[in-house]
Motif scaffolding. Structure first.
Motif, short mmCIF file in Angstrom:
data_model
loop_
_atom_site.label_atom_id
_atom_site.label_comp_id
_atom_site.label_asym_id
_atom_site.label_seq_id
_atom_site.Cartn_x
_atom_site.Cartn_y
_atom_site.Cartn_z
N GLY A 285 44.43 49.39 36.14
CA GLY A 285 44.28 47.96 36.40
C GLY A 285 44.44 47.60 37.86
N ALA A 286 44.13 48.53 38.75
CA ALA A 286 44.36 48.32 40.18
C ALA A 286 43.11 47.89 40.94
CB ALA A 286 44.92 49.60 40.80
N GLU A 287 42.11 47.35 40.25
CA GLU A 287 40.86 46.95 40.91
C GLU A 287 41.11 45.94 42.02
OE1 GLU A 287 39.62 47.50 36.49
OE2 GLU A 287 41.36 46.75 37.59
N GLN A 288 41.95 44.95 41.75
CA GLN A 288 42.23 43.91 42.75
C GLN A 288 42.92 44.48 43.98
OE1 GLN A 288 41.10 40.83 42.75
NE2 GLN A 288 42.07 40.37 44.69
N GLU A 289 43.86 45.40 43.78
CA GLU A 289 44.58 45.99 44.91
C GLU A 289 43.64 46.82 45.79
OE1 GLU A 289 45.65 45.88 41.82
OE2 GLU A 289 47.63 44.94 41.89
N VAL A 290 42.74 47.56 45.17
CA VAL A 290 41.79 48.37 45.94
C VAL A 290 40.82 47.46 46.69
CG1 VAL A 290 39.93 50.06 45.78
CG2 VAL A 290 42.03 50.39 44.50
N ARG A 291 40.41 46.38 46.04
CA ARG A 291 39.53 45.42 46.71
C ARG A 291 40.24 44.81 47.93
NH1 ARG A 291 36.12 40.51 43.94
NH2 ARG A 291 35.31 39.68 45.87
N GLN A 292 41.51 44.45 47.77
CA GLN A 292 42.27 43.90 48.90
C GLN A 292 42.39 44.92 50.03
OE1 GLN A 292 45.94 42.64 47.11
NE2 GLN A 292 45.10 40.68 46.45
N LEU A 293 42.65 46.18 49.69
CA LEU A 293 42.73 47.23 50.70
C LEU A 293 41.41 47.33 51.46
CD1 LEU A 293 44.12 49.70 52.02
CD2 LEU A 293 43.17 51.07 50.15
N ALA A 294 40.32 47.32 50.74
CA ALA A 294 39.00 47.42 51.38
C ALA A 294 38.74 46.22 52.29
CB ALA A 294 37.91 47.52 50.32
N GLU A 295 39.10 45.03 51.83
CA GLU A 295 38.83 43.82 52.60
C GLU A 295 39.74 43.70 53.82
OE1 GLU A 295 39.14 40.89 49.52
OE2 GLU A 295 37.03 41.12 48.97
N ILE A 296 41.00 44.05 53.68
CA ILE A 296 41.94 43.97 54.80
C ILE A 296 41.55 44.95 55.89
CG2 ILE A 296 44.31 44.47 55.51
CD1 ILE A 296 45.18 43.29 52.78
N GLY A 297 41.20 46.17 55.47
CA GLY A 297 40.84 47.19 56.44
C GLY A 297 39.37 47.18 56.81
N ALA A 298 38.59 46.33 56.14
CA ALA A 298 37.13 46.30 56.31
C ALA A 298 36.55 47.70 56.18
CB ALA A 298 36.75 45.66 57.64
N TYR A 299 37.09 48.46 55.23
CA TYR A 299 36.60 49.80 54.97
C TYR A 299 35.30 49.72 54.19
CZ TYR A 299 41.46 51.11 55.85
OH TYR A 299 42.69 51.29 56.41
N SER A 300 34.41 50.61 54.48
CA SER A 300 33.25 50.78 53.61
C SER A 300 33.77 51.54 52.40
CB SER A 300 32.19 51.61 54.31
OG SER A 300 31.76 50.95 55.47
N ARG A 301 33.08 51.43 51.32
CA ARG A 301 33.52 52.14 50.13
C ARG A 301 32.33 52.53 49.29
NH1 ARG A 301 37.05 50.64 46.82
NH2 ARG A 301 35.93 50.71 44.92
N ARG A 302 32.54 53.38 48.37
CA ARG A 302 31.50 53.77 47.45
C ARG A 302 32.10 53.98 46.08
NH1 ARG A 302 32.16 57.88 43.97
NH2 ARG A 302 33.13 59.64 44.93
N LEU A 303 31.25 53.93 45.07
CA LEU A 303 31.64 54.24 43.70
C LEU A 303 30.65 55.24 43.15
CD1 LEU A 303 32.19 50.60 42.44
CD2 LEU A 303 33.92 52.20 43.20
N ASP A 304 31.11 56.17 42.35
CA ASP A 304 30.13 57.02 41.68
C ASP A 304 29.84 56.43 40.30
OD1 ASP A 304 31.97 58.05 39.79
OD2 ASP A 304 32.58 59.60 41.19
N ALA A 305 28.88 56.97 39.61
CA ALA A 305 28.37 56.36 38.38
C ALA A 305 29.46 56.13 37.33
CB ALA A 305 27.26 57.23 37.79
N ALA A 306 30.43 57.02 37.25
CA ALA A 306 31.48 56.87 36.24
C ALA A 306 32.48 55.78 36.60
CB ALA A 306 32.22 58.20 36.07
#
Length: 84
Positions: A18-39
């Motif tokens: 259930g950590a989707e929001q935390e990972v989103r915040q990490l990405a937004e704060i750091g302005a990191y690019s990110r990727r997801l694989d199909a699964a």
């Protein structure tokens, strides 16, 4: 894309914990690019500007290149075992 930008490789554990929001915040704060694989689709909005899209054999070549050129991979919830 900034060649030295870290990339977040979000794994299925993000959804399970259930950590989707935390990972989103990490990405937004750091302005990191990110990727997801199909699964892992659904762990991060596909329409978000920081979502690179799918990598791997069924993904986009430019996403694989961005990961190869990254100087840091952050892999929360990701299995990194060679045996799966």
């Amino acid at each position: 894309m900034n060649r030295n930008a870290p990339v977040i490789l979000a794994g299925h554990g993000i959804i399970l914990s259930g950590a989707e929001q935390e990972v989103r915040q990490l990405a937004e704060i750091g302005a990191y690019s990110r990727r997801l694989d199909a699964a892992r689709l659904g762990a991060f909005p596909a329409s978000h500007t920081l979502n690179l899209g799918m990598m791997g054999m069924h993904g986009e070549a430019w996403v694989n290149q961005a990961i190869q050129e990254s100087d840091l991979l952050i892999a929360p919830g990701q299995c990194v075992s060679t045996t799966g």
